[in-house]
Enzyme design. Structure first.
Site, PDB file in Angstrom:
ATOM      1  N   HIS A 294       0.867  -1.189   0.000  1.00 38.74           N
ATOM      2  CA  HIS A 294       0.000   0.000   0.000  1.00 38.74           C
ATOM      3  C   HIS A 294       0.903   1.238   0.000  1.00 38.74           C
ATOM      4  O   HIS A 294       1.965   1.245   0.632  1.00 38.74           O
ATOM      5  CB  HIS A 294      -0.907   0.002   1.241  1.00 38.74           C
ATOM      6  CG  HIS A 294      -1.967   1.047   1.175  1.00 38.74           C
ATOM      7  ND1 HIS A 294      -1.708   2.370   1.461  1.00 38.74           N
ATOM      8  CD2 HIS A 294      -3.274   0.981   0.823  1.00 38.74           C
ATOM      9  CE1 HIS A 294      -2.822   3.065   1.288  1.00 38.74           C
ATOM     10  NE2 HIS A 294      -3.782   2.252   0.901  1.00 38.74           N
TER      11      HIS A 294
ATOM     12  N   GLU B 262      -3.748   2.089  -7.517  1.00 36.80           N
ATOM     13  CA  GLU B 262      -4.112   3.209  -6.644  1.00 36.80           C
ATOM     14  C   GLU B 262      -3.163   4.385  -6.882  1.00 36.80           C
ATOM     15  O   GLU B 262      -2.063   4.431  -6.302  1.00 36.80           O
ATOM     16  CB  GLU B 262      -3.980   2.780  -5.179  1.00 36.80           C
ATOM     17  CG  GLU B 262      -4.839   1.596  -4.811  1.00 36.80           C
ATOM     18  CD  GLU B 262      -5.187   1.620  -3.328  1.00 36.80           C
ATOM     19  OE1 GLU B 262      -6.361   1.802  -3.019  1.00 36.80           O
ATOM     20  OE2 GLU B 262      -4.269   1.494  -2.504  1.00 36.80           O
TER      21      GLU B 262
END
Ligand code: PEP
Length: 256
Positions: free
Chosen positions: A99, A170
């Site tokens: 992430h 993302e």
């Protein structure tokens, strides 16, 4: 559209008690949906995973659990870290890897992401590998080269069920900012990612992971993303903190 996949990343939010309250609200709201033709994966903080897992069983919730990170070593002197075996025992089926917040604040690199991806699959956890460019890289026209490099290193070892993994695209500038790219632009990037798996990594069509979009997704914009043919699901942070909003997101995609 393939079976849509929703990943809820709670980040550093919710105590055990708050998790209990959330799942009770989630059960009520999910029972109002006409079908369960979707996958829902929730990533609570470590401390809430086990009780969440117990509650999912007790309430027969159509929910699977992910951790937000782990260490690639099986065990050892790594103070503050957690292993894949611990996560499996606590009830996780998935783990988020790479992430951008881990890359930015905790020194995660493409290399550690690669090691984690292999370690996750060896222990039976399905990795959700996050990739994405920064605002500066985007301005410089480097979006695709950055993503390709991230994928190349994360999936360098292709003998391990690559197709079982998930990839979350993302863009860093969209996470938590309220800004989103055009769904059609995301679709093109997902198509490139799929093509990359097919050609460069020589994994073949069957080995293309499901590709999710993440970055300021909410109940108002999710349907537009999910209409795109190459967007298989979404990863939501902020909007997933409310069970009601999470179910509204699912409803806006699955109810026509
Ligand atoms: C995320 O946590 O990866 C994320 C996309 O967060 P948000 O939905 O809040 O932008």
């Amino acid at each position: 559209m393939t079976r849509p996949c929703f990943v809820a990343n709670w980040k550093m939010h919710k105590t055990i008690e708050e998790t209990r309250t959330y799942f009770i609200a989630l059960q009520k709201k999910l029972s109002e949906l006409p079908s369960q033709a979707w996958d829902l994966i929730i990533a609570p903080p470590y401390t809430a995973i086990f009780s969440a897992s117990e509650q999912i069983k007790a309430l027969s919730l159509p929910v699977q659990l992910a951790a937000q990170n782990f260490h690639f070593e099986a065990e050892g002197a790594y103070t503050g870290e957690i292993s894949s075996k611990m996560l499996c025992e606590a009830g996780c089926q998935y783990v988020i890897i790479g992430h951008s917040e881990r890359r930015t604040y905790f020194g995660e690199t493409n290399q550690t992401v690669g090691r984690k991806r292999i370690a996750a699959q060896q222990s039976g956890l399905i990795p959700i590998v996050c990739v994405g460019e920064s605002a500066k890289e985007r301005e410089e026209g480097k979006t695709l080269s950055v993503i390709k490099r991230q994928i190349e290193e994360a999936f360098a070892e292709t003998t391990l069920g690559v197709g079982l993994s998930l990839v979350a695209y993302e863009p860093l500038w969209a996470i938590g900012s309220g800004k989103t790219p055009m769904p059609s632009d995301v679709n093109k990037i997902h198509q490139e990612i799929a093509g990359f798996f097919e050609s460069t990594l020589e994994t073949g069509k069957k080995e293309i992971p499901r590709i999710l979009y993440g970055g300021s997704v909410n109940e108002k914009n999710v349907a537009a993303f999910m209409k795109e043919p190459h967007i298989d699901g979404v990863l939501a942070g902020g909007a997933s903190l409310s069970a009601e909003t999470l179910v509204q997101m699912i409803a806006s995609v699955v109810i026509h």
